[in-house]
Design an enzyme around this catalytic site. Structure first.
Site, PDB file in Angstrom:
ATOM      1  N   GLU A   1       0.865  -1.185   0.000  1.00 26.85           N
ATOM      2  CA  GLU A   1       0.000   0.000   0.000  1.00 26.85           C
ATOM      3  C   GLU A   1       0.899   1.231   0.000  1.00 26.85           C
ATOM      4  O   GLU A   1       1.964   1.260   0.633  1.00 26.85           O
ATOM      5  CB  GLU A   1      -0.957  -0.001   1.209  1.00 26.85           C
TER       6      GLU A   1
ATOM      7  N   ASP B   1       1.143   4.113   1.235  1.00 24.01           N
ATOM      8  CA  ASP B   1       1.667   4.861   2.388  1.00 24.01           C
ATOM      9  C   ASP B   1       3.006   4.283   2.838  1.00 24.01           C
ATOM     10  O   ASP B   1       3.760   4.934   3.566  1.00 24.01           O
ATOM     11  CB  ASP B   1       0.662   4.907   3.550  1.00 24.01           C
TER      12      ASP B   1
END
Ligand code: FEO
Length: 406
Positions: free
Chosen positions: A80, A82
Site C-alpha cells: 500500500e 503509504d
C-alpha cells in the site's frame, strides 16, 4: 524529526504526517506517521519506505546515518502506497542488490509501479536472511492489511517489524509507548483496529497462533504507523486477541440522524429502556460523530440501535454512509434494532433493518416507526425497544456470533 535508534543499529527513519485528517475514509484528527526502519550490519537493510510526499524526510533521516547508496536490501513488507510510495525513488537512488517481498508483494509492486526489472527476492513464511550479526525471519500475513503483507522479525533483537498490524494513526514527537499516555495510545490502537483490521479478525487470530508456533519471542513491536511498543508489546498483543474475538462489554450504541428531532426523541426514549435494564449506552448523532469514531465504539459494544427518518423513500445519507462502511468491516456478535420517524411512506426502518440483517446483527424486532412526532405511546414503544435490546444483548454468548436474526 531525525532518526531514532530503537535497538542497537536499528533506526526509525520514517516521517510524521501532522496534517492528514482523512485516511481513506478514516478520520485522523491527530495525524499519523509512516514508519520505516534502517538496520545497519554487514549488509544494510531498509524495511519499508514512506508515502511519496514524505520522501525528503526519509532520505534525510537515512542520510544522517549512512549514505543511502549503501543500502543493500530494500524489504517491502507491504505495498500500500503509504509504505511503498517511495520505493521507486529508493531503488533509483540506492540501487539495492535485492528488493525483498512476499510472492504477492512482487505481483503488487509490478502492478503498482510497472517495474518487472527490479532485483526481486521473493520470501515466504519461515525463510531467513542473514545481514551479518543480525538475522531476519519473514512471516507472511496475508490480508493484514493486504494480500501482499508480511512482517519481518529480527531474531537477535527480538524485534517484530509488524507493518500495519499493531499500529495507530497518531502523529507524535515521541516514538515509544512508554513516552506517552497509555490510555490514549490504546484508544488510538483500538480505533485503528476497528477501522482497518476488524473484518480480518479471523486472520488476526491465526496470526496470534502462528506467532506462538514459530516461537517468536517478542521484546519490541515496531509497526509502520504510530508508536513503537517497547514497554508493553504484550499489552497490545493481548488487546488484539480480545478485539479479534470481538468480545464486547455491556454497552449499547444508539446512532441516529434526525430532521426535525422526532427520531432524536425516539433515540432518547430507547436509552431509557436500556438504562432500566442496567445497560450502559452512548447516543451518537451522525451530524457530530464521524463514521470511523462510531466504528471504534462498535468494537466495544454488544448492541447497536440505528435510527433515521425517512427521506425520499429512503434513509438519511449519513446513515446510508455508516451502514455501507460498517458492513465492510463486518462487526460480529451484536444485537440491535432500527427506529425512525416518517411522514407518509416510511421506508427507512425497513431498509436499515435489512442492512443490519445482512451484517448478521441479531434483530430483536422489526423496529419502531413513528408518524411525524412521537406521542407518549410511541415513546413508550421506544422505551420497550431499549429494554428488548438490552435483554437480547445480555443473552449473547460471551464471544463470537450473534444469535439468529429474529
Ligand atoms: Fe499503512 Fe495498508 O497501509
Amino acid at each position: 524529526m531525525g532518526p531514532v535508534e530503537i535497538k542497537s543499529n536499528v533506526y526509525w527513519v520514517g516521517a510524521v504526517d501532522w496534517n492528514i485528517r482523512d485516511f481513506h475514509g478514516y478520520s485522523t484528527p491527530k495525524g499519523t506517521t509512516y514508519n520505516a526502519y534502517l538496520v545497519i550490519d554487514e549488509k544494510i537493510a531498509l524495511f519499508d519506505t514512506v508515502k511519496l510526499p514524505f520522501k525528503k524526510d526519509l532520505i534525510e533521516n537515512i542520510s544522517r546515518i549512512i549514505d543511502p547508496r549503501r543500502i543493500d536490501y530494500l524489504v517491502v513488507n507491504h505495498v500500500e502506497m503509504d509504505h511503498s510510495g517511495t520505493v521507486p525513488d529508493i531503488v533509483e537512488l540506492a540501487g539495492p542488490e535485492e528488493v525483498i517481498c512476499s510472492p504477492m508483494g512482487k505481483k503488487a509492486l509490478i502492478d503498482h509501479y510497472n517495474r518487472g526489472d527490479w532485483p526481486y527476492h521473493v520470501v515466504e513464511t519461515g525463510q531467513t536472511l542473514k545481514l551479518g550479526k543480525k538475522t531476519v525471519s519473514f512471516l507472511e500475513t496475508r490480508m493484514l492489511h493486504w494480500p501482499d503483507s508480511m512482517m519481518s522479525y529480527i531474531l537477535e533483537d527480538r524485534l517484530l517489524l509488524s507493518n500495519d498490524a499493531f499500529g495507530q494513526h497518531w502523529a507524535t514527537s515521541q516514538r515509544f509507548d512508554d513516552e506517552i499516555d497509555a490510555a490514549e495510545l490504546f484508544n488510538h490502537a483500538g480505533k485503528y483496529y476497528a477501522n482497518i483490521l476488524l473484518l480480518f479478525s479471523p486472520v488476526v487470530q491465526k496470526l496470534m497462533t502462528k506467532i506462538v508456533e514459530m516461537g517468536l519471542d517478542i521484546d519490541m513491536i515496531a509497526p509502520d504507523h504510530g508508536l513503537i511498543w517497547r514497554h508493553d508489546p504484550a499489552g497490545i498483543i493481548s488487546a488484539y486477541r480480545k478485539w479479534s474475538r470481538q468480545e464486547s462489554r455491556r454497552n449499547a450504541l444508539i446512532v441516529y440522524d434526525t430532521m426535525w428531532q422526532a427520531t432524536e426523541s425516539m433515540a432518547h426514549a430507547i436509552s431509557e429502556g436500556l438504562k432500566e435494564e442496567g445497560f450502559d449506552f452512548q447516543i451518537l448523532n451522525l451530524k457530530f460523530n464521524h463514521r470511523s469514531d462510531i466504528m471504534a465504539e462498535v468494537l466495544d459494544s454488544s448492541a447497536i440501535v440505528l435510527g433515521s427518518p425517512t427521506i425520499n423513500n429512503g434513509m438519511m445519507p449519513a446513515m446510508a454512509d455508516l451502514l455501507s462502511y460498517m458492513k465492510g468491516l463486518r462487526p460480529a456478535g451484536k444485537v440491535g434494532a432500527a427506529f425512525g420517524s416518517y411522514g407518509w411512506s416510511g421506508e427507512a426502518v425497513k431498509l436499515i433493518s435489512e442492512a443490519m440483517r445482512d451484517m448478521n446483527i441479531g434483530l430483536v424486532s422489526d423496529g419502531v416507526r413513528v408518524k411525524y412526532s412521537p406521542k407518549k405511546e410511541d415513546l413508550d414503544r421506544c422505551v420497550e425497544l431499549g429494554r428488548q435490546v438490552a435483554r437480547a444483548a445480555l443473552n449473547l454468548p460471551s464471544r463470537s456470533q450473534a444469535p439468529a436474526t429474529a
